[in-house]
Enzyme design. Structure first.
Site, PDB file in Angstrom:
ATOM      1  N   ASN A   7      20.866  40.024  42.590  1.00  0.00           N
ATOM      2  CA  ASN A   7      21.465  41.047  41.731  1.00  0.00           C
ATOM      3  C   ASN A   7      22.573  41.720  42.524  1.00  0.00           C
ATOM      4  O   ASN A   7      22.330  42.614  43.329  1.00  0.00           O
ATOM      5  CB  ASN A   7      20.410  42.063  41.287  1.00  0.00           C
ATOM      6  CG  ASN A   7      20.935  43.036  40.246  1.00  0.00           C
ATOM      7  OD1 ASN A   7      22.134  43.262  40.122  1.00  0.00           O
ATOM      8  ND2 ASN A   7      20.030  43.638  39.496  1.00  0.00           N
ATOM      9  N   ARG A  58      22.055  37.642  38.342  1.00  0.00           N
ATOM     10  CA  ARG A  58      22.506  38.550  37.289  1.00  0.00           C
ATOM     11  C   ARG A  58      24.027  38.483  37.214  1.00  0.00           C
ATOM     12  O   ARG A  58      24.723  38.699  38.206  1.00  0.00           O
ATOM     13  CB  ARG A  58      22.076  39.988  37.578  1.00  0.00           C
ATOM     14  CG  ARG A  58      22.606  40.978  36.536  1.00  0.00           C
ATOM     15  CD  ARG A  58      22.498  42.403  37.014  1.00  0.00           C
ATOM     16  NE  ARG A  58      23.127  43.316  36.065  1.00  0.00           N
ATOM     17  CZ  ARG A  58      23.717  44.455  36.411  1.00  0.00           C
ATOM     18  NH1 ARG A  58      23.782  44.816  37.682  1.00  0.00           N
ATOM     19  NH2 ARG A  58      24.264  45.236  35.487  1.00  0.00           N
ATOM     20  N   ARG A 206      31.245  57.766  34.126  1.00  0.00           N
ATOM     21  CA  ARG A 206      31.986  57.145  33.021  1.00  0.00           C
ATOM     22  C   ARG A 206      31.942  58.032  31.791  1.00  0.00           C
ATOM     23  O   ARG A 206      30.949  58.694  31.529  1.00  0.00           O
ATOM     24  CB  ARG A 206      31.395  55.770  32.707  1.00  0.00           C
ATOM     25  CG  ARG A 206      31.790  54.704  33.698  1.00  0.00           C
ATOM     26  CD  ARG A 206      31.112  53.385  33.395  1.00  0.00           C
ATOM     27  NE  ARG A 206      29.948  53.181  34.244  1.00  0.00           N
ATOM     28  CZ  ARG A 206      29.091  52.173  34.112  1.00  0.00           C
ATOM     29  NH1 ARG A 206      29.261  51.284  33.155  1.00  0.00           N
ATOM     30  NH2 ARG A 206      28.066  52.053  34.931  1.00  0.00           N
TER      31      ARG A 206
END
Length: 365
Positions: A7, A58, A206
């Site tokens: 990952n 991933r 974000r």
């Protein structure tokens, strides 16, 4: 089958070997990983870890093409790289992990598991933007959704724990990045993120949803494109609202000390979350199971309590004494909606998809 799960995040690298029953046989996390040709961390890990039979990676973006786990060869790698523009922070890192694993484990099957794939089942009404058709056709503009590996595991595992097969589930993946998924009978029918991971909920740094007209206005006002992108990605969200940073724990401390910016940040974050859950419920036509997962979702009991209180009109009723720990029900026995906290286990989902692909009876050797 022992599966090495790779990952690769935007700056970190998580490695874990899972045995056949998903027992963690070995694990490590490299907080600062440059990617590129750096194979040292993976090489050191493999030297001490048990032998692996397959590697599951991933990959954040599968575009319109990759809608399920896919065996990696040179052609697939090239096609994944072609999607870099859709996920410029994450795609190169995932490919660096792929390259390192293929170099160090030649002959071991490598499988790409895509965050966007889980949402490929969403109906056209949920994926289509109301923009000119010529734009949609030219650039494949559509809502893809993200955090699919987490949503797939959390929604399925919670339904199993709750004994609610076929449930209408809203899965809340709340961490530095955050998104919701509406899941009906194990299939994603809606989500909050869109063409990019910027859309939807307020996140750590974000922005989440912003009026597109505001962005056009900022461009016309002279804000450079690079500054606009930097601001929306890294200086918005909780960080932009609170001015103390994107960690919800720090924002709570500041709010407790009377910081009005932090207080507003918590209110905006919570309101957007409740609105999003209600919207996902509308996409499902009702709600049977609400699931919290991810770093914030698993560990912030106050957020869960506040969210549940604001969703009482949907039949959500939280039990204050149960509102602790992972893989546990936190709603009252009489709650019309079962509420569960589930530990985020993307690694289990990646390993499961890897095994399913490699064990498929019609798979070509």
């Amino acid at each position: 089958m022992n599966v090495l799960v790779v990952n690769a995040g935007s700056s970190s690298l998580k490695l874990r070997v899972l045995g056949e029953d998903d027992t963690v046989l070995a694990e490590t996390q490299v907080e600062r990983w440059s990617g590129g040709d750096e194979t040292g961390p993976l090489e050191d890990f493999l030297a001490a870890a048990p032998a692996v039979d397959a590697v599951g990676h991933r990959v954040v973006h599968g575009g319109p093409e990759f809608t399920g786990a896919t065996a990696i060869d040179d052609d697939v790698r090239t096609r994944i790289e072609a999607l870099t523009g859709l996920a410029p922070l994450h795609q190169p890192r995932a490919l660096a992990g792929v390259d390192a694993a293929r170099q160090l484990l030649p002959g071991v099957p490598q499988v790409a598991c895509f965050d966007t794939a889980f949402h490929s089942t969403m109906p056209a009404a949920a994926t289509t933007y109301a923009v000119p058709a010529a734009w949609r056709r030219k650039w494949d503009l559509r809502r893809y959704g993200f955090h699919g590996l987490s949503h797939a595991y959390a929604s399925r595992h919670a339904a199993e724990l709750a004994g609610l097969p076929g449930a209408r589930v809203v899965s809340c993946h709340l961490g530095s990045g955050a998104s919701l998924a509406a899941v009906a009978d194990g299939r994603s029918v809606d989500t909050t993120m869109g063409f990019t991971p910027l859309a939807g909920l307020v996140m750590a740094t974000r922005s989440g949803d912003v009026d597109p007209g505001l962005l056009v206005w900022l461009q016309r006002a002279g804000l450079p494109l690079d500054d606009l992108e930097e601001g929306l990605e890294h200086h918005s969200g909780l960080a932009g609202l609170s001015e103390v940073g994107g960690d919800l724990r720090d924002v709570r401390k500041a709010a407790a000390n009377g910081d009005e910016h932090a207080v507003l940040a918590l209110r905006v974050y919570g309101l957007r979350l409740r609105q999003g859950i209600a919207a996902m419920t509308a996409s499902l036509g009702g709600l049977d199971l609400l699931v919290f997962t991810g770093g914030v979702g698993e560990h912030d009991a106050e957020l869960r309590a506040d969210t549940a209180a604001g969703l009482a009109f949907l039949g959500v009723d939280l039990d204050a004494e149960r509102n602790t720990g992972a893989d546990s029900r936190i709603s009252t026995d009489g709650s019309a909606v079962a509420v569960w906290v589930v530990e985020a286990r993307e690694d289990v989902e990646i390993a499961a998809q890897t095994r399913a692909l490699l064990n498929a009876p019609d798979r070509k050797p």
